[in-house]
Design a protein around this motif. Structure first.
Motif, PDB file in Angstrom:
ATOM      1  N   VAL A 182       0.687  -1.348  -0.057  1.00 35.44           N
ATOM      2  CA  VAL A 182       0.060  -0.001   0.079  1.00 35.44           C
ATOM      3  C   VAL A 182       1.113   1.206  -0.037  1.00 35.44           C
ATOM      4  O   VAL A 182       0.462   2.045  -0.823  1.00 35.44           O
ATOM      5  CB  VAL A 182      -0.858  -0.218   1.560  1.00 35.44           C
ATOM      6  CG1 VAL A 182      -1.853   1.215   1.146  1.00 35.44           C
ATOM      7  CG2 VAL A 182      -1.972  -1.217   1.257  1.00 35.44           C
ATOM      8  N   THR A 183       1.933   1.205   0.932  1.00 38.23           N
ATOM      9  CA  THR A 183       2.672   2.361   0.869  1.00 38.23           C
ATOM     10  C   THR A 183       3.709   2.702  -0.286  1.00 38.23           C
ATOM     11  O   THR A 183       3.552   3.783  -0.964  1.00 38.23           O
ATOM     12  CB  THR A 183       3.913   2.010   1.999  1.00 38.23           C
ATOM     13  OG1 THR A 183       3.271   2.080   3.135  1.00 38.23           O
ATOM     14  CG2 THR A 183       4.818   3.601   2.116  1.00 38.23           C
ATOM     15  N   ALA A 184       4.001   1.545  -1.129  1.00 37.28           N
ATOM     16  CA  ALA A 184       4.659   1.738  -2.627  1.00 37.28           C
ATOM     17  C   ALA A 184       3.574   2.240  -3.592  1.00 37.28           C
ATOM     18  O   ALA A 184       3.764   3.078  -4.447  1.00 37.28           O
ATOM     19  CB  ALA A 184       5.171   0.396  -2.977  1.00 37.28           C
ATOM     20  N   ALA A 185       2.230   1.842  -3.455  1.00 42.84           N
ATOM     21  CA  ALA A 185       1.201   2.247  -4.303  1.00 42.84           C
ATOM     22  C   ALA A 185       0.971   3.674  -4.095  1.00 42.84           C
ATOM     23  O   ALA A 185       0.863   4.539  -4.974  1.00 42.84           O
ATOM     24  CB  ALA A 185       0.043   1.423  -4.376  1.00 42.84           C
ATOM     25  N   LEU A 186       0.769   4.305  -2.963  1.00 42.82           N
ATOM     26  CA  LEU A 186       0.586   5.464  -2.572  1.00 42.82           C
ATOM     27  C   LEU A 186       2.313   6.444  -2.963  1.00 42.82           C
ATOM     28  O   LEU A 186       1.731   7.587  -3.696  1.00 42.82           O
ATOM     29  CB  LEU A 186       0.443   5.783  -0.945  1.00 42.82           C
ATOM     30  CG  LEU A 186      -0.641   5.199  -0.470  1.00 42.82           C
ATOM     31  CD1 LEU A 186      -0.842   5.509   1.061  1.00 42.82           C
ATOM     32  CD2 LEU A 186      -1.789   5.806  -1.243  1.00 42.82           C
TER      33      LEU A 186
END
Length: 439
Positions: A182-186
């Motif tokens: 999720v962090t990478a996607a954000l």
């Protein structure tokens, strides 16, 4: 005391320990493969042995280089595949040739021996990764089968020990993996400014172009590159030998025509024919006068003079001296050193969406640590072949502060619109994929 007679069991046990020691002493895969098919021949008396790894023959007894298309190699690989299909390849046992296919059985009789022992190689997960096809004429005893089974464990361990180690993998809980995803996607969705690098040169702004006034050969340059000039100052001189001769001939032809006209004018009072030729001779005089004036004008053009203040911008006088040029060919620029702009050649493959007034930063080759700010003013719609031989768009940018010296080169960084980080990182791969797939 009588000498003790060695027990055959002790001799076999000693040979077994020697084989295991030789197997573990192998320093690489090639030496180990050679040892597996050759070293045990003295103990078991087999005709030949073949080592198969992942269905491919790696070594054969008495052969230094395995020929992959040899009949024996093709037969052994086919036989090992049939054993695996029959779910008996994981067991160390004599091969029942009757269970093989008719073709394999015929090849076994012609290419191998009557008694075949299959010795599997098993990894740590008890999965088959290879095996040894060992053939001889005598049947295999129970003791020999037990010794071979023991050797198979040693062979498997030695082969796996020489394999490249797999990289260590960090095992994280699923929750951490989800949080990282999720962090990478954000982060990939964060907008960043697109930018691209392109070669650039500082060129004159509103400079006066000095072109060749006539067809000829340049004899001499009177100024040096970047030299200050004033109006009327001599810039260069053409070879005027032929022009001077033409002017001299035209001057003499005019003198002859004028003398002939004057002579006929004097005879016109008494000679009607001379009077009738006056108009023709007068016209000829005008023609010769025009030819003389034109020759003088060409001779005057052989010296090119400056028409305005500025500096002479050109590459090298030696490149032009002695070279024939055509009328209108560009020779140099007369530019104001305080007025300059930035000319950029943006390769077609690097083109991004740029708007008028886009920010441009110039880093000169002579001073790469100092940044010169500029703004985009003009962008060509059609790409042209640059001096480097690549297809590029021409861009012109104006400096927002004091312009660098004309003629300096460097790298320009152009800033475009904001896009997601993922598009910024994958712009080139996506473009290559689109071109490759024709999307």
């Amino acid at each position: 005391m009588s000498a003790r007679i060695p027990d055959p069991t002790e001799r076999v046990f000693a040979q077994l320990l020697t084989l295991q020691s030789q197997t573990r002493a192998a320093v690489n895969i090639d030496s180990l493969a050679y040892s597996l098919v050759n070293d045990a021949q003295a103990l078991f008396g087999y005709r030949h042995a073949a080592l198969l790894i992942a269905g491919r023959t790696q070594a054969v007894t008495g052969i230094s280089q395995v020929e992959p298309h040899a009949p024996f190699v093709a037969f052994v690989e086919r036989a090992a595949l049939e054993l695996q299909e029959q779910d008996v390849a994981n067991q160390a046992q004599p091969v029942d040739t009757a269970a093989l296919s008719e073709q394999t059985r015929a090849d076994c009789h012609s290419l191998s021996a009557s008694a075949v022992f299959w010795l599997p190689l098993i990894d740590r997960q008890q999965a088959l990764f290879g095996g040894l096809w060992i053939a001889r004429e005598q049947p295999w005893s129970q003791a020999e089968q037990a010794v071979l089974t023991q050797l198979g464990d040693c062979y498997s361990h030695a082969w796996l020990a020489l394999q490249p180690r797999k990289p260590w993998r960090l095992r994280w809980p699923r929750r951490k993996i989800l949080v990282l995803a999720v962090t990478a996607a954000l982060l990939l969705a964060v907008p960043v400014r697109q930018s691209v690098l392109a070669p650039a040169e500082v060129v004159p702004l509103n400079g006066h172009v000095v072109t060749a006034p006539l067809d000829g050969v340049i004899a001499e340059f009177m100024v040096k590159p970047n030299q200050s000039v004033k109006p009327g100052e001599l810039l260069l001189r053409f070879d005027a030998t032929s022009l001077r001769a033409q002017a001299d001939v035209a001057e003499r032809s005019l003198g002859v025509a004028e003398a002939e006209l004057k002579s006929n004018a004097q005879r016109a009072f008494s000679d009607s024919d001379a009077k009738a030729r006056l108009d023709l001779l007068a016209a000829r005089v005008e023609q010769k006068r025009a030819e003389r004036d034109y020759a003088r004008e060409l001779l005057a053009r052989s010296e090119v003079r400056a028409e305005r203040d500025g500096i002479a911008v050109f590459a090298d006088a030696e490149r032009w001296t002695g070279r024939p040029v055509k009328t209108g060919e560009r020779l140099m620029d007369i530019a104001d050193p305080k007025q300059a702009e930035l000319r950029i050649e943006l390769a077609v493959a690097d083109a991004i969406d740029l708007a008028s007034g886009a920010e441009v930063a110039l880093f000169l080759d002579s001073d790469p640590l100092h940044r010169h700010a500029a703004s985009l003013q003009r962008l060509a719609y059609e790409a042209q072949t640059s001096a480097a031989g690549q297809l590029a768009y021409r861009l012109d940018a104006g400096f927002t502060a004091t312009a660098p010296r004309i003629g300096l080169r460097g790298t320009a960084k152009l800033f475009g619109q904001r896009v997601p980080l993922v598009l910024y990182l994958l712009r080139r791969p996506l473009a290559a994929l689109r071109q490759g797939l024709g999307l």
